[in-house]
Design a protein around this motif. Structure first.
Motif, mmCIF file in Angstrom:
data_model
loop_
_atom_site.group_PDB
_atom_site.id
_atom_site.type_symbol
_atom_site.label_atom_id
_atom_site.label_comp_id
_atom_site.label_asym_id
_atom_site.label_seq_id
_atom_site.Cartn_x
_atom_site.Cartn_y
_atom_site.Cartn_z
ATOM 1 N N SER A 687 36.488 -20.407 14.394
ATOM 2 C CA SER A 687 35.087 -20.325 13.979
ATOM 3 C C SER A 687 34.832 -20.937 12.608
ATOM 4 N N LEU A 688 35.864 -21.491 11.998
ATOM 5 C CA LEU A 688 35.706 -22.069 10.650
ATOM 6 C C LEU A 688 35.173 -23.486 10.774
ATOM 7 N N THR A 689 33.922 -23.585 11.166
ATOM 8 C CA THR A 689 33.270 -24.874 11.369
ATOM 9 C C THR A 689 32.136 -25.036 10.373
ATOM 10 N N GLU A 690 31.640 -26.267 10.262
ATOM 11 C CA GLU A 690 30.552 -26.543 9.326
ATOM 12 C C GLU A 690 29.304 -25.753 9.681
ATOM 13 N N ASN A 691 29.097 -25.495 10.969
ATOM 14 C CA ASN A 691 27.920 -24.727 11.376
ATOM 15 C C ASN A 691 27.939 -23.308 10.836
ATOM 16 N N ASN A 692 29.130 -22.796 10.585
ATOM 17 C CA ASN A 692 29.254 -21.425 10.084
ATOM 18 C C ASN A 692 29.458 -21.360 8.580
ATOM 19 N N LEU A 693 29.421 -22.513 7.913
ATOM 20 C CA LEU A 693 29.620 -22.552 6.463
ATOM 21 C C LEU A 693 28.404 -21.955 5.758
ATOM 22 N N LYS A 701 35.823 -22.452 0.317
ATOM 23 C CA LYS A 701 34.638 -22.379 1.160
ATOM 24 C C LYS A 701 34.540 -20.990 1.786
ATOM 25 N N VAL A 702 33.304 -20.589 2.107
ATOM 26 C CA VAL A 702 33.064 -19.283 2.716
ATOM 27 C C VAL A 702 32.309 -19.496 4.021
ATOM 28 N N ALA A 715 32.847 -12.252 6.608
ATOM 29 C CA ALA A 715 32.822 -13.387 5.684
ATOM 30 C C ALA A 715 34.264 -13.816 5.433
ATOM 31 N N VAL A 716 34.538 -15.092 5.624
ATOM 32 C CA VAL A 716 35.908 -15.601 5.516
ATOM 33 C C VAL A 716 35.958 -16.661 4.424
#
Length: 1004
Positions: A687-693, A701-702, A715-716
């Motif tokens: 799920s660590l994609t730009e859409n979820n940034l 980055k979070v 929150a990652v």
């Protein structure tokens, strides 16, 4: 005759008598202790049985209780400070007939002066830092043995009773910070044994003169009457204060001259006069050879500096700044063998600086800025190797910088701005090991930029000089630079890509030079950059889209260059307060976010730019012909089809790859939980994609990720440990894990688990729905983002702001006071205060935090940390830090909550903290400083309390700042739910203002 019992026949009569006396005495003592225990247990019950007194029980002796002191098994002292007492002190306490000391300081005790006038043997009474109200009893002299009385920081009101003047045994009287509204009782002058008298911060007193009767206090060593509404002159009778060591009459309305006889008192060791609006001349007859420190700063003093100061052979500090002194500096002052501090800035002094400064003493601070001085700097300022700072800005000084300063390894700051200096800069100044700031702007210095800087150097200002040549590629080693201002020089060449590696930079000003070529596109590491000015150069090419990722950027000036092409739409994502792109060769449509009148001057002299709405003085974008539209559509369809084909192939390859390598990859990750969790770590990784940034910071980055098992949002934070990255971010990661994994507190963000492998490290937190305080306070200036609409639709009202302040203070207080090893956050700011769905505040981002190995022992940091506008000023003097740096930063947050201003936006010239101090000194009303958005519905007293608390927290002198524990108490007093309904008072009082209390000319 019957014989007596054997016992009596064997014991002599005297011994028998003593035995009987001892037996009776023991029985009396035992009965007395039982009675006193009964009294104390009754007192405990009437105090509400506070948990802090759990050791008080019926099975032990009162003399063994921690709060009780006994002499000969008789209770003589009760110490109940910091016991969270919220009930009135019962009169029953005076049944302890031998009570000498009663200390109930630092509690929440309400009501009027306690009913303790029957404690006839009481000598020490400490009621400070509570919520007492009403007058001091008119018959307080019933406590005839009283020697020590401290009523500081309460809400006592009315007149100070004349009966205090009949407490002839008093040697200590503190009545600081109350609500007294009468006049000063002259009868205090009758207290012949008084040694310390403090009545500061009682500005509700009727304007009155300093009582001449105080001159009769022959034993007085300490007199503190800051902000006591004093008027008139200092009485001549003060010449009789032969024991005086400290005199502080600051922030009053005294006028006239200083009595000449006062300066001849042979025992006067400290002469501290911060006398506001004091006028007249300094007496020239000064013979006080024992004087160690003279501070006449922040006054309206006129005339010259007396040559008699040079006779003070024990003088260590001379502070005469912020006056109207004129004439030359007496040469004999530079000969004083003990002189360490010389501060005369902001006067009208002229002539040359005495050349012997630093030659005969261990000079540490030399500040002469904002005068009319001429000639050269003294050559021997650092002769003893102890010099910390040279501040000589805004004079008419000339010549070259002494080469000896280049060899001064103790130097922390040098500020020579706006003079007529010339020549090169000694190389040692750039590399002095502890140097923090070099400010040389507004001179005629020349030479090239250094390839190496001191590791702690965070501020370089060399604007308006004659520096030339390229920016060296070695600039990548300037890793701690926060502010670089090289405007208006003759620098040339391309802007090197190495400049983009300065991840800590907040202000970069290179305008008015001769730079050419394209601007590097690798600028995503400038995550802290707030202000960028590259105007008036010869830069060309496209404006990099990566500028749009610099979320902290609020000021961007690229005007008067040769940039071409479109304005990147990504710039519209920024919170830009100032935008200048005029006089370039830009074309196409202006991003819609900038198409309104706030940016009407931002795009001048770009004839190929256009807009869709008639708000700017630019042509409308013409509609394209029909045929052209059809052709464009065909090309678009073709391109889209090709793109989808590529995406399909790519996804297929990724799917195959994951099927083959999933198990191996999955086991390569190390999963470390800190709470009981039901997580699928692979779900998190995928799920660590730009859409979820949702954010980018200096340490990673979070992302916002949904837990596929529980549906809970997480929150990652991701930190990549690739070869290009130095070890600093990895160290921050390890620090954050170490701290957060051990902390459990409702106001500190919860770390759920850690996921890491050889190339990446992830921290998984609870998700905070309302994001950061910064977004709610300042997000209204943002023009895009998922939460902008909510920011616009919801104004952060005052009760919510107060709730947030209290919550954040609780988190920091826990870190400072309750952890086994105290924790310093080092980067407290509004963007690191996160808010949950109910606007409860939680402290976050511990990447810069440092645990203290030993409580109370400051640790040395490897470099300057923190964020511009929040950094405590002691960073300009030393890398030794303690908990007070967090207090300073939190004070800035309080000022943000009250004023709505950003930390680096006090006004055009100063940061918020400096601006607030200016408003405070100018006695502005709370209406003039508070945020417009809270004016309609707020408690003015609460707002004023938080503003004053912010002022105290941002005091330049760390020792004058309260602790976070004290800050929390003050905040809780503002909230009935938190503070037991206490009056809105500042309940932790700092010591008297000393030198450096007000902002000095040292800058961050």
């Amino acid at each position: 005759m019957r014989k007596p019992p054997f016992l009596f026949t064997k014991i002599p009569f005297p011994a028998l008598f003593l035995l009987l006396v001892f037996s009776l005495t023991f029985q009396v003592i035992s009965q007395n202790l039982d009675a006193e225990r009964s009294i104390l247990l009754d007192v405990k019950q009437q105090l509400g049985n506070p948990p802090s007194l759990q050791s008080w029980n019926s099975s032990s002796s009162p003399c063994d209780w921690p709060e009780i002191t006994c002499i000969d098994n008789i209770v003589t002292e009760i110490s109940l400070s910091y016991k969270t007492i919220t009930k009135k002190i019962p009169a029953r306490i005076c049944d302890l007939k031998n009570l000498i000391v009663l200390d109930v300081s630092y509690n929440y005790i309400p009501g009027e002066f306690p009913d303790i006038l029957n404690c006839s043997k009481l000598e020490y009474l400490l009621l400070l830092q509570n919520s007492f109200v009403g007058p001091i009893p008119a018959d307080i002299d019933r406590l005839s043995r009283l020697r020590y009385l401290d009523l500081t920081a309460n809400n006592f009101s009315g007149d100070i009773p004349v009966a205090i003047g009949r407490l002839r045994e008093l040697f200590y009287l503190f009545l600081v910070q109350n609500e007294f509204n009468g006049t000063w009782p002259t009868e205090i002058g009758n207290l012949s044994n008084l040694e310390q008298l403090a009545m500061a911060y009682n500005d509700k007193f009727r304007p009155s003169a300093l009582p001449k009767e105080f001159g009769a206090l022959k034993k007085l060593k300490y007199l503190w009457m800051t902000k006591a509404n004093l008027m008139g002159e200092i009485p001549e009778s003060f010449n009789n204060l032969s024991s005086l060591e400290l005199l502080d009459l600051s922030n009053n309305k005294l006028e006239g001259t200083i009595p000449g006889g006062m300066l001849t008192l042979k025992n006067l060791n400290y002469f501290l006069l911060f006398i506001n609006r004091l006028s007249g001349h300094i007496p020239s007859s000064i013979e006080a050879l024992n004087l160690k420190e003279i501070d006449l700063s922040d006054n309206h003093l006129t005339g010259s500096i007396p040559a008699g100061f040079g006779k003070l052979q024990n003088l260590t500090g001379l502070n005469l700044f912020w006056n109207q002194l004129s004439g030359e500096i007496p040469a004999n002052i530079s000969l004083i063998p003990t002189l360490e501090t010389f501060k005369v800035f902001s006067n009208q002094l002229s002539g040359v600086l005495p050349p012997a400064f630093g030659l005969h003493s261990e000079l540490k601070l030399f500040e002469v800025s904002e005068n009319k001085l001429s000639g050269e700097l003294p050559q021997h300022l650092c002769a003893r190797g102890t010099l910390l700072g040279v501040v000589a800005s805004n004079n008419n000084l000339s010549g070259e910088v002494p080469t000896s300063l280049g060899n001064c390894t103790s130097l922390l700051t040098i500020q020579l701005s706006n003079n007529r200096f010339s020549g090169g800069i000694p190389s040692g100044i750039w590399t002095s090991p502890d140097m923090v700031s070099v400010m040389l702007d507004g001179n005629s210095f020349s030479g090239t930029l250094p390839s190496k800087l001191a590791r702690n150097l965070s501020r370089v200002e060399i604007a308006n000089n004659k520096f030339y040549g390229p920016i060296p590629a070695e600039i990548s080693s300037w890793m701690n630079i926060s502010v670089l201002n090289a405007s208006n020089n003759m620098l040339s060449g391309k802007i090197p890509v190495e400049l983009t590696s300065l991840w800590n930079i907040t202000v970069l000003l290179l305008d008015g030079n001769q730079f050419s070529g394209e601007l590097p596109s690798q600028i995503i590491s400038w995550k802290s950059l707030n202000k960028l000015n590259l105007s008036r150069n010869k830069l060309s090419g496209l404006i990099p889209k990566a500028l749009g990722s610099l979320t902290s950027l609020s000021y961007l000036d690229l005007s008067e260059n040769q940039f071409s092409g479109q304005i990147p739409p990504e710039l519209g994502h920024l919170n830009l307060i100032i935008l200048h792109l005029s006089s370039n060769q830009l074309s196409g449509m202006v991003p819609i976010e900038f198409q309104h009148e706030a940016y009407e001057d931002s795009f001048l002299n770009n004839p190929k730019l256009c807009v869709n709405v008639p708000t700017l003085n630019l042509p409308r974008c013409d509609a394209k012909p029909v045929n052209s539209d059809k052709l464009s559509t065909k090309y678009l369809v073709f391109a889209l089809s090709g793109f989808l084909a590529v995406v399909f192939v790519t996804l297929s390859m990724v799917h195959v790859y994951h099927r083959k390598n999933h198990n191996q990859e999955h086991t390569a990750w190390k999963f470390t939980p800190y709470h009981k969790l039901d997580l699928d770590e692979y779900n998190i990784l995928s799920s660590l994609t730009e859409n979820n940034l949702i954010g980018c910071g200096g340490s990673g980055k979070v992302y916002r990720v949904a837990n596929n098992r529980s549906g809970e949002l997480l929150a990652v934070k991701m930190i990549c440990n690739n070869r290009r990255l130095d070890q600093k971010l990895q160290k921050q990661f390890e620090t954050e894990v170490k701290i957060l994994s051990t902390i459990r507190h409702a106001n500190i963000v919860k770390l759920l688990c850690c996921i890491s492998n050889e190339t990446s490290s992830l921290l998984v937190y609870e998700y905070m729905q309302k994001q950061s305080l910064d977004r709610w306070l300042h997000g209204k200036k943002q023009r895009t983002s998922s939460m902008t609409s909510s920011v616009h639709n919801f104004v952060l009202d005052w009760p919510t702001r107060l709730q947030i302040a209290i919550g954040a203070a609780k988190g920091l207080c826990h870190m400072h006071e309750n952890c086994s090893a105290p924790i310093i956050h080092r980067d407290v700011k509004s963007s690191n205060i996160l808010l949950d769905a109910e606007f409860n505040a939680k402290i976050a981002d511990f990447g810069l935090a440092k645990m203290l190995v030993k409580q109370g022992e400051p640790d040395t940091m490897s470099g300057i940390a923190g964020s511009y506008g929040y950094i405590a000023p002691e960073y300009a003097y030393t890398t030794k830090v303690n908990k007070k740096i967090d207090v300073y930063s939190f004070g800035v947050v309080l000022l943000e909550l009250v004023t709505g201003r950003e930390p680096n936006n006090g006004d055009e010239h100063v940061c918020l903290a400096e601006w607030a101090w200016d408003q405070f000194r100018e006695e502005k009303t709370i209406e003039e400083v508070m945020d417009e958005e809270i004016k309609e519905e707020c408690d003015r007293a609460q707002v004023a309390t938080l503003f004053k608390l912010g002022i105290r927290c941002t005091n330049k002198l760390p020792s004058n700042r309260p602790t976070m524990k004290g800050v929390l108490k003050i905040l809780q007093q503002c909230s009935p739910q938190e503070g037991h309904g206490r009056n809105k008072k500042d309940h932790e009082v700092a010591p008297p203002l000393r030198n450096d209390t007000y902002p000095t000319t040292y800058k961050l």
